[in-house]
Design a protein around this motif. Structure first.
Motif, PDB file in Angstrom:
ATOM      1  N   ASN A 367      74.402  41.914 -59.423  1.00 32.90           N
ATOM      2  CA  ASN A 367      73.913  42.435 -60.705  1.00 32.90           C
ATOM      3  C   ASN A 367      72.684  41.677 -61.199  1.00 32.90           C
ATOM      4  OD1 ASN A 367      74.375  44.413 -62.707  1.00 32.90           O
ATOM      5  ND2 ASN A 367      75.081  42.839 -64.116  1.00 32.90           N
ATOM      6  N   CYS A 368      71.833  41.248 -60.257  1.00 30.08           N
ATOM      7  CA  CYS A 368      70.723  40.381 -60.641  1.00 30.08           C
ATOM      8  C   CYS A 368      69.582  41.152 -61.290  1.00 30.08           C
ATOM      9  CB  CYS A 368      70.199  39.639 -59.422  1.00 30.08           C
ATOM     10  SG  CYS A 368      69.365  40.718 -58.242  1.00 30.08           S
ATOM     11  N   GLY A 369      69.548  42.473 -61.106  1.00 26.57           N
ATOM     12  CA  GLY A 369      68.509  43.261 -61.763  1.00 26.57           C
ATOM     13  C   GLY A 369      67.173  43.274 -61.046  1.00 26.57           C
ATOM     14  N   ARG A 370      67.077  42.643 -59.884  1.00 24.31           N
ATOM     15  CA  ARG A 370      65.789  42.633 -59.195  1.00 24.31           C
ATOM     16  C   ARG A 370      65.386  44.025 -58.726  1.00 24.31           C
ATOM     17  NH1 ARG A 370      67.611  37.710 -58.605  1.00 24.31           N
ATOM     18  NH2 ARG A 370      66.174  35.970 -58.630  1.00 24.31           N
ATOM     19  N   CYS A 371      66.370  44.828 -58.336  1.00 25.82           N
ATOM     20  CA  CYS A 371      66.051  46.178 -57.874  1.00 25.82           C
ATOM     21  C   CYS A 371      65.433  46.980 -59.015  1.00 25.82           C
ATOM     22  CB  CYS A 371      67.299  46.876 -57.328  1.00 25.82           C
ATOM     23  SG  CYS A 371      68.724  46.807 -58.438  1.00 25.82           S
ATOM     24  N   ALA A 372      65.975  46.815 -60.218  1.00 24.75           N
ATOM     25  CA  ALA A 372      65.447  47.552 -61.368  1.00 24.75           C
ATOM     26  C   ALA A 372      64.073  47.020 -61.755  1.00 24.75           C
ATOM     27  CB  ALA A 372      66.409  47.437 -62.549  1.00 24.75           C
ATOM     28  N   SER A 413      63.715  44.330 -52.601  1.00 30.05           N
ATOM     29  CA  SER A 413      63.960  43.252 -53.559  1.00 30.05           C
ATOM     30  C   SER A 413      65.360  42.670 -53.481  1.00 30.05           C
ATOM     31  CB  SER A 413      63.793  43.771 -54.997  1.00 30.05           C
ATOM     32  OG  SER A 413      62.629  44.513 -55.133  1.00 30.05           O
ATOM     33  N   CYS A 414      66.308  43.412 -52.978  1.00 30.95           N
ATOM     34  CA  CYS A 414      67.711  43.047 -53.170  1.00 30.95           C
ATOM     35  C   CYS A 414      68.120  41.798 -52.386  1.00 30.95           C
ATOM     36  CB  CYS A 414      68.611  44.211 -52.758  1.00 30.95           C
ATOM     37  SG  CYS A 414      70.348  43.828 -52.963  1.00 30.95           S
ATOM     38  N   PRO A 415      68.546  40.752 -53.094  1.00 30.11           N
ATOM     39  CA  PRO A 415      68.970  39.544 -52.398  1.00 30.11           C
ATOM     40  C   PRO A 415      70.268  39.747 -51.626  1.00 30.11           C
ATOM     41  CG  PRO A 415      69.384  39.324 -54.748  1.00 30.11           C
ATOM     42  CD  PRO A 415      68.627  40.593 -54.557  1.00 30.11           C
ATOM     43  N   ALA A 416      71.057  40.750 -52.041  1.00 35.58           N
ATOM     44  CA  ALA A 416      72.308  41.019 -51.334  1.00 35.58           C
ATOM     45  C   ALA A 416      72.072  41.944 -50.146  1.00 35.58           C
ATOM     46  CB  ALA A 416      73.332  41.638 -52.283  1.00 35.58           C
ATOM     47  N   LYS A 417      70.807  42.342 -49.949  1.00 33.63           N
ATOM     48  CA  LYS A 417      70.408  43.177 -48.803  1.00 33.63           C
ATOM     49  C   LYS A 417      71.157  44.507 -48.748  1.00 33.63           C
ATOM     50  CE  LYS A 417      67.968  39.684 -48.069  1.00 33.63           C
ATOM     51  NZ  LYS A 417      66.653  39.739 -48.719  1.00 33.63           N
ATOM     52  N   PRO A 419      71.434  48.490 -48.816  1.00 32.74           N
ATOM     53  CA  PRO A 419      70.504  49.571 -48.440  1.00 32.74           C
ATOM     54  C   PRO A 419      70.353  50.563 -49.587  1.00 32.74           C
ATOM     55  CG  PRO A 419      72.640  49.961 -47.436  1.00 32.74           C
ATOM     56  CD  PRO A 419      72.771  48.689 -48.231  1.00 32.74           C
ATOM     57  N   LEU A 420      69.793  50.111 -50.693  1.00 26.78           N
ATOM     58  CA  LEU A 420      69.755  50.919 -51.918  1.00 26.78           C
ATOM     59  C   LEU A 420      68.978  52.215 -51.723  1.00 26.78           C
ATOM     60  CD1 LEU A 420      69.003  47.922 -54.268  1.00 26.78           C
ATOM     61  CD2 LEU A 420      71.147  49.175 -54.156  1.00 26.78           C
ATOM     62  N   THR A 421      67.761  52.082 -51.182  1.00 24.90           N
ATOM     63  CA  THR A 421      66.905  53.264 -51.034  1.00 24.90           C
ATOM     64  C   THR A 421      67.615  54.338 -50.217  1.00 24.90           C
ATOM     65  OG1 THR A 421      65.018  51.787 -51.055  1.00 24.90           O
ATOM     66  CG2 THR A 421      64.614  54.035 -50.341  1.00 24.90           C
TER      67      THR A 421
HETATM   68  S1  SF4 Z   1      71.645  45.870 -55.931  1.00 21.44           S
HETATM   69 FE1  SF4 Z   1      70.740  43.971 -55.188  1.00 21.44          FE
HETATM   70  S2  SF4 Z   1      68.868  43.735 -56.397  1.00 21.44           S
HETATM   71 FE2  SF4 Z   1      70.117  45.256 -57.449  1.00 21.44          FE
HETATM   72  S3  SF4 Z   1      71.284  44.101 -58.945  1.00 21.44           S
HETATM   73 FE3  SF4 Z   1      72.559  44.240 -57.110  1.00 21.44          FE
HETATM   74  S4  SF4 Z   1      72.094  42.376 -55.960  1.00 21.44           S
HETATM   75 FE4  SF4 Z   1      70.464  42.607 -57.471  1.00 21.44          FE
END
Ligand code: SF4
Ligand code: SF4
Lengths: 456, 323
Positions: A367-372, A413-417, A419-421
């Protein structure tokens, strides 16, 4: 002055130094040339040649198959060997005209014209006949784009020279080597829009290109050079319009709705060729690069040449590379095979000796918010990806998932890697398909009720 | 040719990982932890080492026992251990500390599904657990061999003036009584600047937190309104700096939207003011943050940003039909 840009975005490794100093070289055509009939958005093109026909370089192979479609021309002279399904870079199959190159480079006659002598209609006709499509990858037929409903409302014609994808340098080379032609191309477009100004929008990691285009356009009333902050995805259609004009548009709008027209550098070059030189789109410029390539290069290629030949011309592969990408590392797609043709939308062959992505371990979202923070569309990718994984398309829609431009910033961006996209993309596709189905059903129902079909 | 790797875009990623972030947080906590050891001596060092070790071990054993992937290498258990150690007095019996560590890792974190799933900050929840279970041990502070009141207790409205006085300089440097890691505002600020500069945390939560608290104290503190010195002492005293920069900013238990972060910070600041000024004990940061943690899902739902190019949906025929 503050550099123009947009909010959000990311700063990935640029990788451009591999090929940015490499002057563009001409790649000789292959013996067998393949021309897929779907090289733009919209209907496939309709072939106008048959097996056994002799064709010249520049000759029409296929005509537009509808309003949104494009013409396709031969880039070599030779004989039509077959019209058959061939594999594309995306891995899919597509009907293609296959030509045996006779190596003679015999050309059809081209009909140059001066800009003064051409009317607006003639310009559009030449763009259409020349088979010009968006060459930044979207592949939208340019003649359609240049004919918006409200031409008098267009006040910004933007030449997209951001080249924000890492590793790509072909637009940069085009600006340095063919700057005059680009200015002419922009002047052609400006003739269509009386109240518009033209902008060369270039990221500030290309100071030579900015200086060069400034010199070439000095004293020109209607043309400006706009340096942009270097940031991915600065060259996206919506983000570049925001940077240049300050206006925002969403997924349901066209650039013309906010008074803008955006064309990629190589597209503008092709417009110049088609309109002023009378030459259809037969060539494009690509970058062959990555740590898996011996001699990274920028090259002009005949459309229809195979990716394999392009790699060979760049000195071949280093070792046995794990990954081949058509396009840049952010939005390009991984290839299954190199024995596929270069088409109008091919901008790059990127070769990675090691595939960094396959070694990544996905872990839990923190939930670090880097993706947003990196999302140019101000979305919440982590939540959209969760919706996608749950199959919850309604929430996906409520969180504006359809606005995603699939730029890849969130995954990067995601530190947890995670595959959001990829997750967002698949939910987006499903939702679009569902909406289309629902719209069609609604239409059918309305037709039943009314007893007649209204024409749309 | 079929041996090519094929996957969806993007084809490369940033070098940042959960582990690299946690390492940065540990590094940022180091100045305050070192100062705690300097201030309180060997007992502080022992508690820090024990707390980190127990947290890591508890996570490792639990995950092995449950046959889940072991994730101790991401550093988050170590962060929890260090944070909890910094939140206890150096005199707390080690057995109680261990109980707190196990509570943090097993009950608060792992039983809810591990990293990313917990809705309360594990270290803070454990601190509250210890405060409730062992109030005397958790609030008995000894400084330089004598039991002493913390600066906050002295500042508490209605406190007995005979309890002593505090000097602002001592509070800022941290040479006062208190928990191991909270006393030095200076050392905490050094770490905070590092985290902000590395963009590991956003300025929004600490700014809203400290800003809200400061405004409320300045204007409304009973008996001390418009008292700048009192305000400075309230800011440097107790767990405020540690809480605002290192615990309220915990990603998992704070909102993921820019507006949500501001609301969350302001809420925590407001509650800290209430608890400190009107509550039963001198300290209020832990309860304020924990309580705000519980409201995060609500805040997140209410603060979804408008996307790029958003236009108010027009009331079309189609939209009407859909509804
Ligand atoms: S999906 Fe990745 S970048 Fe986005 S909030 Fe979670 S850990 Fe951070
Ligand atoms: S891929 Fe979509 S969600 Fe992800 S950053 Fe790009 S626009 Fe945002």
């Amino acid at each position: 002055m503050r550099k123009r840009t947009f909010k959000g975005g990311i700063h990935p490794f640029e990788g451009k130094e591999l090929s940015r100093e490499q002057k563009t070289v001409m790649l000789p055509a292959d013996e067998e040339m393949v021309f897929p009939l779907s090289q733009s958005i919209g209907a496939p093109s309709k072939p106008v040649v048959a097996k056994g026909d002799h064709v010249l370089r520049g000759q029409l192979l296929a005509e537009p198959g509808g309003f949104v479609s494009s013409a396709i021309h031969s880039s070599v002279s030779g004989t039509v060997r077959a019209i058959e399904p061939r594999t594309l870079a995306t891995g899919g199959k597509c009907m293609s005209v296959v030509i045996e190159n006779d190596g003679k480079e015999e050309e059809t006659e081209f009909h140059p014209a001066s800009l003064e002598s051409l009317t607006k209609e003639e310009i559009l006709r030449r763009v259409c006949d020349g088979g010009v499509v968006g060459m930044g990858g979207a592949g939208f037929p340019t003649a359609v784009k240049l004919a918006p409903k409200n031409p008098e409302k267009i006040d910004a014609v933007i030449v997209n020279g951001a080249e924000c994808e890492p590793y790509l340098t072909s637009d940069f080379r085009r600006m340095l080597e063919d700057g005059e032609a680009l200015v002419q191309g922009l002047q052609v477009i400006l003739k269509l829009f009386d109240s518009a100004k033209g902008y060369f929008a270039i990221e500030d990691n290309k100071p030579e290109a900015i200086a060069h285009m400034r010199k070439l356009t000095e004293g020109m009333e209607r043309i400006r050079v706009v340096p942009l902050k270097t940031k991915y995805p600065q060259g996206g259609e919506r983000t570049i319009i925001k940077a240049v004009t300050g206006r925002e548009l969403n997924s349901k709008m066209l650039p013309a709705d906010v008074g803008a027209i955006v064309d990629n550098v190589d597209t503008v070059y092709s417009i110049k060729r088609a309109v002023l030189d009378g030459m259809p789109l037969m060539e494009r410029i690509i970058t062959v690069t990555g740590d898996g390539v011996k001699e990274p290069k920028n090259m002009r290629v005949h459309l229809g040449t195979s990716y394999a030949s392009a790699l060979k011309a760049a000195g071949g592969a280093v070792g046995t590379p794990e990954k081949f990408i058509s396009g840049g590392p952010m939005m390009g797609f991984a290839m299954y095979s190199l024995d596929v043709p270069l088409v109008k939308g091919s901008s790059c062959l990127l070769v990675f000796e090691k595939d960094p992505v396959s070694r990544l371990q996905e872990s839990a979202c923190i939930n670090c918010g880097r993706c947003a923070a990196g999302c140019p569309e101000r979305l919440l990718p982590a939540r959209l990806a969760d919706c996608s994984a749950r199959g919850d398309l309604a929430s996906f829609d409520r969180l504006h998932g359809l606005e995603c431009v699939e730029c890849g910033s969130c995954s990067w961006s995601c530190p947890a890697k995670r595959p959001l996209t990829q997750l967002i993309k698949s939910a987006r596709r499903q939702l679009l398909a569902e909406k289309k189905k629902a719209a069609m059903q609604a239409k059918a129902q309305a037709a039943e009720k009314g007893g007649q079909i209204r024409n749309g | 040719m079929d041996e090519f790797n094929v996957s969806a875009n993007p084809h490369f990623r940033s070098p940042m990982t959960t582990g690299s972030i946690m390492r940065d947080v540990l590094l940022a906590l180091t100045p305050a932890a070192l100062f705690g050891i300097y201030n309180f001596g060997a007992p502080a060092l022992i508690r820090i080492v024990v707390s980190i070790a127990v947290c890591v071990l508890a996570e490792y054993l639990f995950q092995r026992g449950m046959k889940r992937p072991v994730t101790v290498s991401d550093g988050s258990a170590a962060v929890t251990g260090l944070l909890l150690a910094m939140n206890i007095p150096s005199t707390l019996p080690i057995a109680m500390l261990i109980a707190g560590d196990v509570f943090a890792i097993i009950i608060v974190k792992q039983l809810f599904g591990g990293i990313g799933q917990n809705f309360m900050n594990p270290a803070l929840a454990a601190r509250c657990f210890l405060l409730i279970s062992f109030p005397a041990a958790m609030t008995g502070f000894v400084y330089n061999g004598v039991s002493s009141a913390t600066p906050l207790a002295i500042l508490k409205p209605g406190a007995d003036a005979a309890e002593g006085t505090v000097s602002l300089a001592a509070e800022f440097l941290g040479t006062t009584g208190g928990t191991i890691g909270e006393t030095s505002a200076l050392a905490l600020l050094i770490g905070a600047v590092y985290l902000l500069a590395r963009r590991e945390i956003s300025w929004r939560i600490p700014a809203a937190y400290i800003g809200t608290f400061a405004i409320l104290v300045f204007f409304l503190a009973p008996g001390h309104s418009f008292d700048a010195l009192y305000l400075a002492e309230e800011l440097c005293g107790g767990g405020l700096m540690l809480g605002a920069f290192f615990m309220a900013t915990d990603y998992v238990t704070s909102p993921d939207t820019p507006a949500g972060k501001l609301i969350f910070g302001a809420l925590a600041g407001f509650l800290t003011f209430i608890f400190r000024m009107f509550g039963g004990s001198a300290e209020g940061v832990s309860y304020a943050i924990i309580f705000s943690n519980l409201l995060v899902p609500l805040i997140e739902r209410a603060t979804v940003p408008k996307p790029f190019g958003y236009r108010k949906p027009e009331k079309t025929e189609a939209a009407g039909k859909e509804a």
